[in-house]
Design a protein around this motif. Structure first.
Motif, PDB file in Angstrom:
ATOM      1  N   ASP A 129       0.796  -1.217   0.000  1.00 21.29           N
ATOM      2  CA  ASP A 129       0.000   0.000   0.000  1.00 21.29           C
ATOM      3  C   ASP A 129       0.832   1.271   0.000  1.00 21.29           C
ATOM      4  N   ARG A 174       6.573   0.028  -5.302  1.00 21.31           N
ATOM      5  CA  ARG A 174       5.474  -0.339  -4.411  1.00 21.31           C
ATOM      6  C   ARG A 174       6.052  -1.168  -3.269  1.00 21.31           C
ATOM      7  N   SER A 221      -0.973   7.284  -2.894  1.00 18.24           N
ATOM      8  CA  SER A 221      -1.864   6.232  -2.414  1.00 18.24           C
ATOM      9  C   SER A 221      -2.466   5.502  -3.605  1.00 18.24           C
ATOM     10  N   HIS A 222      -2.769   4.240  -3.405  1.00 16.82           N
ATOM     11  CA  HIS A 222      -3.320   3.398  -4.461  1.00 16.82           C
ATOM     12  C   HIS A 222      -4.740   3.834  -4.815  1.00 16.82           C
TER      13      HIS A 222
END
Length: 205
Positions: A106, A160, A191-192
């Protein structure tokens, strides 16, 4: 390596974030079904929440060009331009490194490098860094692409991680110092939003 499309979206009105994300998610569902599409990773800048970056990987430039010319893509593009300003950076993937398959991640970072000197030396240094970073507990994936024409001397890297601490550990490696010595870098913690990049290749590919 894969043809890589890097798009930066900047909201014209920050209040339109939810509307943009809804349209974008619908768009990428369609994109994923197109021939030649491999994977993508969309992120939202932590420092500037009005900015999104999407990296898309395609088998060949011709595959993306065919999609680009389609009526559906043009319709989606018209909708996007009502909400965001778009900067496109067609690129070519140079380095792809994966950690342990199936590990979640994340903590995402996008690095925009500008190299004024030896680009081959920079790519070699980044390749060595990616290999060293892969040994750090918490590493998930890393990609490096070179801009084809929009940014002379420009490279974009996406990494990531399972945690931000793992990413910080990697930046303290001597291999990262070697990369930083060869380029100016602007790092975007993010952020994803959407994407399947972590599933793009098996571990060690």
């Amino acid at each position: 390596m894969s043809f890589t499309v890097i798009n930066t979206f900047t909201l014209k009105d920050p209040a339109d974030a939810a509307a943009f994300e809804r349209r974008f998610l619908s768009h990428v569902e369609w994109m994923r079904s197109q021939p030649g599409f491999q994977a993508h990773q969309a992120v939202r800048s932590a420092d500037r929440p009005d900015v999104y970056v999407n990296l898309g990987w395609w088998e060949r430039p011709e595959d993306f060009q065919k999609v680009l010319a389609s009526a559906t893509f043009q319709e989606h593009a018209e909708e996007f331009h009502l909400i965001v300003d778009v900067e496109a950076d067609p690129s070519m993937g140079l380095v792809r490194t994966d950690g342990v398959a199936g590990e979640p991640g994340d903590a995402l970072f996008v690095d925009f490098f500008t190299v004024s000197g030896d680009t081959e030396a920079f790519v070699g240094a980044y390749r060595a860094y990616a290999a060293a970073a892969a040994a750090v507990d918490g590493f998930v994936a890393a990609d490096l692409a070179t801009s084809l024409f929009a940014r002379p001397g420009g490279f974009t890297a996406a990494t990531r991680w399972r945690t931000a601490e793992a990413a910080l550990t990697a930046t303290q490696l001597p291999a990262y110092a070697a990369v930083a010595a060869l380029a100016d870098v602007r790092t975007v913690p993010a952020s994803h939003v959407a994407g399947n990049r972590a599933e793009f290749a098996p571990a060690g590919a």
